[in-house]
Design a protein around this motif. Sequence first.
Motif, short mmCIF file in Angstrom:
data_model
loop_
_atom_site.label_atom_id
_atom_site.label_comp_id
_atom_site.label_asym_id
_atom_site.label_seq_id
_atom_site.Cartn_x
_atom_site.Cartn_y
_atom_site.Cartn_z
N THR A 134 0.80 -1.22 0.00
CA THR A 134 0.00 0.00 0.00
C THR A 134 0.84 1.28 0.00
O THR A 134 0.28 2.38 0.08
N ALA A 135 2.16 1.16 -0.07
CA ALA A 135 3.03 2.34 -0.08
C ALA A 135 2.72 3.20 -1.30
O ALA A 135 2.42 2.71 -2.38
N GLY A 136 2.81 4.52 -1.11
CA GLY A 136 2.33 5.42 -2.14
C GLY A 136 3.26 5.73 -3.29
O GLY A 136 2.82 6.17 -4.34
N ASP A 137 4.55 5.52 -3.11
CA ASP A 137 5.50 5.83 -4.18
C ASP A 137 6.71 4.92 -4.02
O ASP A 137 6.87 4.25 -2.99
N PRO A 138 7.59 4.82 -5.04
CA PRO A 138 8.71 3.88 -4.99
C PRO A 138 9.62 4.05 -3.77
O PRO A 138 10.09 3.06 -3.20
N ASP A 139 9.88 5.29 -3.36
CA ASP A 139 10.74 5.48 -2.19
C ASP A 139 10.07 4.93 -0.95
O ASP A 139 10.72 4.28 -0.12
N GLN A 142 10.35 1.17 -0.99
CA GLN A 142 11.70 0.73 -0.62
C GLN A 142 11.90 0.79 0.89
O GLN A 142 12.45 -0.15 1.49
N LEU A 143 11.46 1.87 1.52
CA LEU A 143 11.62 2.00 2.96
C LEU A 143 10.73 1.01 3.71
O LEU A 143 11.15 0.46 4.74
N ALA A 144 9.53 0.77 3.20
CA ALA A 144 8.65 -0.22 3.83
C ALA A 144 9.24 -1.62 3.73
O ALA A 144 9.16 -2.41 4.68
N ASP A 145 9.85 -1.92 2.59
CA ASP A 145 10.52 -3.21 2.41
C ASP A 145 11.64 -3.37 3.44
O ASP A 145 11.80 -4.44 4.04
N ALA A 146 12.41 -2.31 3.66
CA ALA A 146 13.50 -2.37 4.63
C ALA A 146 12.98 -2.68 6.03
O ALA A 146 13.60 -3.44 6.79
N ASN A 170 22.39 0.75 6.89
CA ASN A 170 23.09 2.03 7.00
C ASN A 170 24.01 2.26 5.81
O ASN A 170 24.22 3.40 5.38
N ALA A 171 24.58 1.18 5.28
CA ALA A 171 25.44 1.29 4.10
C ALA A 171 24.61 1.43 2.82
O ALA A 171 25.01 2.12 1.88
N TYR A 172 23.45 0.80 2.80
CA TYR A 172 22.63 0.72 1.59
C TYR A 172 21.74 1.94 1.40
O TYR A 172 21.61 2.49 0.30
N LEU A 173 21.10 2.39 2.48
CA LEU A 173 20.06 3.41 2.33
C LEU A 173 20.57 4.75 1.79
O LEU A 173 19.84 5.40 1.02
N PRO A 174 21.79 5.20 2.13
CA PRO A 174 22.24 6.46 1.52
C PRO A 174 22.32 6.41 0.00
O PRO A 174 22.29 7.44 -0.67
N MET A 175 22.44 5.20 -0.56
CA MET A 175 22.53 5.03 -2.02
C MET A 175 21.23 4.48 -2.60
O MET A 175 21.21 4.03 -3.73
N ARG A 176 20.16 4.53 -1.83
CA ARG A 176 18.97 3.78 -2.24
C ARG A 176 18.37 4.26 -3.55
O ARG A 176 17.74 3.48 -4.25
N ARG A 177 18.56 5.52 -3.88
CA ARG A 177 17.98 6.00 -5.14
C ARG A 177 18.61 5.31 -6.35
O ARG A 177 18.01 5.23 -7.41
#
Length: 230
Positions: A134-139, A142-146, A170-177
């Motif tokens: 049900t997340a509203g946008d790709p970002d 991604q955060l809900a998946d995490a 912590n290593a992955y999320l700064p580059m998540r885009r």
Amino acid sequence: MEALPRTSIVDVLEDRIREEILTGRRPAGSLLPPERTLAEGYGVTRTTLKHAFGRLVQAGLLETRHGVGTRVRDYERLGGADLLPMLVRHDARWLSEIFEVRRGVGALIAGAAANRAGGAARTRLRELVEAVRTAGDPDAVQLADAEVHRALARATGNRVYVLLTNTLFNAYLPMRRHLAGPFQDAEEAYGRLAPVVAAVEEGDGAAARAAAEAYLAATEEIMREGLKSR
């Protein structure tokens, strides 16, 4: 609007010395020149140099001993996983090694969660995986998946798994885009992850490991394709 970062001379000096260390221009174990010499060489005050040194000591790249001086720390031999966010920002090739650990640790966590999760943990996992759908946008997807993966780690009851998962994110999320490919479609992202949660709910460790391996392999392939197109 997002505020622009303000860069100070300490930031610039810290980045310069970090780059020299991580590229090997200042090798592990080498003793840095005296502070006065370094400050003059970089064209900064000794106070600025001390501030930059303090940050790099905290980051695990330098060590200072009274009466000896400041030495480059052998971070590959002595460092911990807390260095990963910095190393990934410096060199994206570290991601390949993170992917390998992600596959192995992710499957272990899913299996352990299936074997150990209590009723409250299973209910929470159902709620979180539904939030992916049900997340509203790709970002947001991604955060809900995490958050599902953080909950899987907590469901094992093993705090080390929780800390490892946090470190990897912590290593992955700064580059998540740059790694957002698997999360463009909420329904598809849900479809890849839901079998992991279903197997955990059923208490089937082998099925949970297999589902996690399939999820991790599929998302890694999409992420790698996205990196190639950068």
